[in-house]
Design a protein around this motif. Structure first.
Motif: not given
Length: 396
Positions: A311-313, A318-323, A370-376
């Motif tokens: 989660t940014d400051k 939220r930044m998601y790094y996968a694999h 988005r951190n408030d609603n979780g939308r991509a």
């Protein structure tokens, strides 16, 4: 069309040395590495060789502020002749006219007959002779840097040649509109076609709708700036960085956000929506945090494999790094990271239970929520902007 910003489009191999570094049997100060590794969220890499993370089953020993590694493995990796005198506990190796010998538990060593004082004495652990990594590298002509923030050692055995390039002026991005031509854009903004092409490394005059052009310094303010297209202008600040450094190779990437993905955990044949951008890169390529922030998730995810959410400051995204193939040491939920901090390495994990690999080619999946609603949020335009602001390689 844009000429993708790399001097060469080719993979750079770490070569034989990198492969053998993967076999390093290292010892963790204060106990077995397996004990410490159990506390990590997943696989951990502490050594980068020629720009690629090297996997090891244990973490390195730090003694007197120095990293110790098995000398035989390093010497064999470089084709050196190695001899070990068990009676005197002396190991020696030679390569390209250089001859090195050293004794276990002694700080004295010899390079081409000249006495050298080591920073830490060689030791024997699990039938392996460990020596300071910096000594070995300097004896063989390599460079070593220690990343204290991420607790990762970097070894460079050859000059960094294939360095990605960025535009000279990135502060004035213009979004190409329908019916735009390069000449018309130049005329309206008080600049020239050649200046725009040079600043953007364009190989032709052809443009595509939605393409980002970075106008040169003398040009007028963009009539259709990137800030008008993206959803949040705050993400265009200079405090955000691209997730690869300026010496990392990666394939040109497009906007794959919203495309179909057929693999699902239920295997019921349904199709799901891709919520990120895939950037293809060699396995082991270091990945850096885009922003300052706090880790809110780390560990295995059925779809994303070894992944990390930050989660940014400002608490907005939220930044998601996968694999990932592995993490940098010491990452924990609730821990903080800095923009440009090494957090993990490109891999091919996911699409199954813990440890599943090989279901697709290695790449970084980068997601933005988005951190408030979780939308991509589609991160493509932000990535293209951040691409002009990269972490500088330690061997730059």
């Amino acid at each position: 069309m844009n000429c993708w910003l790399h001097k060469r489009s080719r993979l750079r191999s770490a070569g034989i040395l990198g492969a053998f570094f993967a076999c390093l049997g290292l010892w963790l100060s204060g106990g077995l590495a397996s004990t410490a590794a159990a506390k990590e969220p997943g696989p951990v890499i502490s050594l980068v060789v020629d720009g690629k993370g090297v996997e090891s089953d244990v973490l390195p020993l730090r003694q007197n502020g120095r990293m110790l590694v098995p000398i035989r493995v390093i010497a064999e990796a470089t084709g050196s002749q190695v001899e070990y005198d068990a009676e005197q506990q002396r190991v020696s190796f030679g390569q390209k006219g250089k001859h090195v010998s050293l004794d276990v538990n002694s700080r004295l060593a010899y390079v081409n007959g000249e006495r050298v004082t080591l920073e830490a004495p060689p030791i024997i652990v699990n039938q392996r002779t460990l020596v300071p990594l910096r000594f070995v590298s300097e004896a063989l002509g390599y460079q070593v840097e220690w990343d204290a923030t991420s607790s990762v050692a970097h070894v460079q055995t050859k000059p960094v040649e294939d360095r990605a390039v960025t535009v000279e002026e990135a502060a004035n991005p213009y979004v190409v509109q329908p019916n735009d031509t390069l000449g018309a854009i130049a005329l309206r903004h008080g600049t020239t076609m050649s200046a725009i092409k040079k600043n953007n490394y364009l190989s032709s005059d052809q443009l595509t709708i939605g393409q980002i052009l970075f106008l040169p310094h003398a040009a007028k303010k963009a009539e259709h700036p990137l800030a008008d297209k993206v959803g949040d202008k705050r993400l265009l600040g200079q405090e955000y960085l691209f997730p690869f450094n300026d010496a990392s190779w990666y394939e040109p990437y497009g906007d794959s956000f919203g495309s179909d993905r057929e693999w699902t955990e239920s295997h019921n044949g349904s199709v799901r929506r891709h919520e990120g951008i895939d950037i293809m890169a060699p396995k082991g390529t270091p990945i850096y945090s885009v922003s300052d922030g706090t880790i809110n998730r780390v560990g295995w995810n059925t779809y994303g494999g070894w992944r990390i959410n930050i989660t940014d400051k400002n608490g907005q995204f939220r930044m998601y790094y996968a694999h990932l193939s592995a993490y940098a040491p010491g990452l924990r939920v609730g821990g903080t990271v800095k923009a440009g901090q090494l957090i993990g390495f490109v891999g091919d994990t996911g699409y199954g239970g813990p440890g599943t690999v090989g279901m697709f080619a290695p790449h970084l999946h980068f997601g933005l929520y988005r951190n408030d609603n979780g939308r991509a949020v589609d991160p493509y335009d932000y990535l293209r902007y951040w691409e002009q602001n990269k972490v500088v390689s330690l061997f730059g």
